[in-house]
Design a protein around this motif. Sequence first.
Motif, PDB file in Angstrom:
ATOM      1  N   TYR A   5     -21.849 -44.066 -38.128  1.00  0.00           N
ATOM      2  CA  TYR A   5     -20.596 -43.472 -38.611  1.00  0.00           C
ATOM      3  C   TYR A   5     -20.103 -44.159 -39.888  1.00  0.00           C
ATOM      4  N   VAL A   6     -20.379 -45.467 -40.016  1.00  0.00           N
ATOM      5  CA  VAL A   6     -19.928 -46.214 -41.193  1.00  0.00           C
ATOM      6  C   VAL A   6     -20.837 -45.972 -42.402  1.00  0.00           C
ATOM      7  N   LEU A   7     -22.165 -46.121 -42.207  1.00  0.00           N
ATOM      8  CA  LEU A   7     -23.114 -46.040 -43.331  1.00  0.00           C
ATOM      9  C   LEU A   7     -23.386 -44.620 -43.818  1.00  0.00           C
ATOM     10  N   PHE A   8     -23.440 -43.672 -42.874  1.00  0.00           N
ATOM     11  CA  PHE A   8     -23.818 -42.298 -43.255  1.00  0.00           C
ATOM     12  C   PHE A   8     -22.656 -41.312 -43.154  1.00  0.00           C
ATOM     13  N   GLN A   9     -21.435 -41.858 -42.957  1.00  0.00           N
ATOM     14  CA  GLN A   9     -20.215 -41.040 -42.869  1.00  0.00           C
ATOM     15  C   GLN A   9     -20.356 -39.859 -41.902  1.00  0.00           C
ATOM     16  N   ASP A  10     -21.059 -40.103 -40.777  1.00  0.00           N
ATOM     17  CA  ASP A  10     -21.172 -39.058 -39.748  1.00  0.00           C
ATOM     18  C   ASP A  10     -19.783 -38.843 -39.138  1.00  0.00           C
ATOM     19  N   SER A  11     -19.385 -37.579 -39.025  1.00  0.00           N
ATOM     20  CA  SER A  11     -18.057 -37.292 -38.465  1.00  0.00           C
ATOM     21  C   SER A  11     -18.067 -37.547 -36.956  1.00  0.00           C
ATOM     22  N   LEU A  12     -16.899 -37.903 -36.414  1.00  0.00           N
ATOM     23  CA  LEU A  12     -16.782 -38.166 -34.973  1.00  0.00           C
ATOM     24  C   LEU A  12     -15.482 -37.570 -34.457  1.00  0.00           C
ATOM     25  N   SER A  13     -15.597 -36.526 -33.623  1.00  0.00           N
ATOM     26  CA  SER A  13     -14.395 -35.904 -33.051  1.00  0.00           C
ATOM     27  C   SER A  13     -14.014 -36.653 -31.778  1.00  0.00           C
ATOM     28  N   LEU A  14     -12.816 -36.382 -31.281  1.00  0.00           N
ATOM     29  CA  LEU A  14     -12.340 -37.025 -30.052  1.00  0.00           C
ATOM     30  C   LEU A  14     -13.259 -36.688 -28.883  1.00  0.00           C
ATOM     31  N   THR A  28     -27.598 -36.298 -36.580  1.00  0.00           N
ATOM     32  CA  THR A  28     -26.784 -37.460 -36.934  1.00  0.00           C
ATOM     33  C   THR A  28     -27.269 -38.630 -36.077  1.00  0.00           C
ATOM     34  N   ILE A  29     -26.964 -39.857 -36.495  1.00  0.00           N
ATOM     35  CA  ILE A  29     -27.411 -41.028 -35.731  1.00  0.00           C
ATOM     36  C   ILE A  29     -26.794 -41.021 -34.330  1.00  0.00           C
ATOM     37  N   GLY A  30     -25.545 -40.542 -34.222  1.00  0.00           N
ATOM     38  CA  GLY A  30     -24.877 -40.470 -32.912  1.00  0.00           C
ATOM     39  C   GLY A  30     -25.622 -39.576 -31.945  1.00  0.00           C
ATOM     40  N   THR A  31     -25.970 -38.358 -32.394  1.00  0.00           N
ATOM     41  CA  THR A  31     -26.690 -37.401 -31.542  1.00  0.00           C
ATOM     42  C   THR A  31     -28.083 -37.928 -31.224  1.00  0.00           C
ATOM     43  N   VAL A  79     -20.446 -31.502 -35.279  1.00  0.00           N
ATOM     44  CA  VAL A  79     -20.276 -30.504 -36.356  1.00  0.00           C
ATOM     45  C   VAL A  79     -21.574 -30.308 -37.142  1.00  0.00           C
ATOM     46  N   LYS A  80     -22.470 -31.303 -37.099  1.00  0.00           N
ATOM     47  CA  LYS A  80     -23.750 -31.183 -37.803  1.00  0.00           C
ATOM     48  C   LYS A  80     -24.867 -30.728 -36.855  1.00  0.00           C
ATOM     49  N   PHE A  81     -24.470 -30.144 -35.713  1.00  0.00           N
ATOM     50  CA  PHE A  81     -25.448 -29.693 -34.713  1.00  0.00           C
ATOM     51  C   PHE A  81     -26.410 -28.680 -35.334  1.00  0.00           C
ATOM     52  N   ASN A  82     -27.708 -28.869 -35.075  1.00  0.00           N
ATOM     53  CA  ASN A  82     -28.676 -27.848 -35.484  1.00  0.00           C
ATOM     54  C   ASN A  82     -29.745 -27.711 -34.413  1.00  0.00           C
ATOM     55  N   LEU A  83     -30.188 -26.470 -34.209  1.00  0.00           N
ATOM     56  CA  LEU A  83     -31.094 -26.139 -33.116  1.00  0.00           C
ATOM     57  C   LEU A  83     -32.425 -26.881 -33.235  1.00  0.00           C
ATOM     58  N   LEU A  84     -32.976 -26.911 -34.462  1.00  0.00           N
ATOM     59  CA  LEU A  84     -34.267 -27.573 -34.669  1.00  0.00           C
ATOM     60  C   LEU A  84     -34.181 -29.059 -34.302  1.00  0.00           C
TER      61      LEU A  84
END
Length: 317
Positions: free
Chosen positions: A273-282, A103-106, A153-158
Motif C-alpha cells: 500500500y505504501v510503495l505501489f499506492q494500492d488503494s485500501l477500502s474499509l 495488487t500486492i494485497g490481493t 478496485v483493481k480486481f481483474n478476472l485474469l
Amino acid sequence: MSSAMATRLSDLFGNSRIIAGLLVNLLSSICIVFINKWIYVHHGFPNMTLTLIHFVVTWLGLFICQKMDIFSPKSLRPSKIILLALSFCGFVVFTNLSLQSNTIGTYQLAKTMTTPVIIVIQTLYYRKTFSTKIKLTLVPITLGVILNSYYDVKFNLLGMIFATLGVFVTSLYQVWVGAKQHELQVNSMQLLYYQAPMSSAFLLVLVPFFEPFTGEGGIFGPWSFQALFMVLLSGVIAFLVNLSIYWIIGNTSPVTYNMFGHFKFCITLLGGYVLFQDSLSLNQGLGILCTLTGILAYTHFKLAEQEEGKSKLAQRP
C-alpha cells in the motif's frame, strides 16, 4: 506469559545465529515480492524467463553450498521427482503471474488459501483427519479473501484465475514435497538440488512458445542495465528465501517459521500500500483482519495439538 513461553523466547533470542537467519528470511521474503512487482510494473520483464533465472540461480547457489559442505547431495532417480519438478514450475510461474496481475494485497491474501486447499487435498486423497477447531479456522481465512477480492478496485478476472491456479498448484507442490521427503529420505535442500535443474529444463523448453526472443519485451530485447541488475538481484534473493526457509525450519521448527510468516504477511501488505499506492477500502481492511485472525487461530490450534501429541508420546511407558 507462561514460564515455558518465556524460556522458549529467551532461548530463541539468546541465539544470535537464529536471529540472523530470521532476519535474512524476513528481508529476502519481503524484498522478493517488491522487487518482482517492480520488475513487472516498471520494466515489463517476461514472467517465465524471470522464473527460469530464479531456478538457475537457485541451483547454482545450492551447487556452491554443497561444495562448501553445507549439505550432502543424495542420488535420486529423475522419474521419482518429475511431477514435483513440474509442479514447482507451475507454482512459481502462476504465483508470479498473480503478483504481476493483482495488487500486492490481493496477491498476499490469495496465497493464504493454500492452507485450506492443502487440508482438502490431504483429507480427500491422503485420508488425513483434522480436528473441528482446525476446520473452523478455514471459515475466517476464506471469508477474508472473498471480502478483499470483492472490494478490490483493481480486481481483474485474469489475475484471479492466475491466483486460483497458483494456490492449487502450490498446495499440490507442498503436499508432494512432504510426501517425497519422507519417501526418498531426503531433506528440502537435497530435493531442491535435483529439482531446480529439472524445473529449469522444463521452462527452457516452454519459454520460446510463450514469450518472444527479441524486440520489445523479449528475452534478448533492449533491456537497460537497471532492469538486468534488478532481474539478477531478484534471482539471488529468491535463492536466499529458499535457503533461509530450510535453515529456519532445520534450526527452530515449522511452527516458528509459520509464526514468523504472519509477521512477514503484515509487513508485505503494508509495503504494498505504501510503495505501489494500492488503494485500501474499509471492507478490504476487514477482509485482511478476518484472514489474519483465521491464520493466527489455525497456528494456535495446530501448535496446541502438536504439544498435546508430544506429551502423550512422553507419557507412554
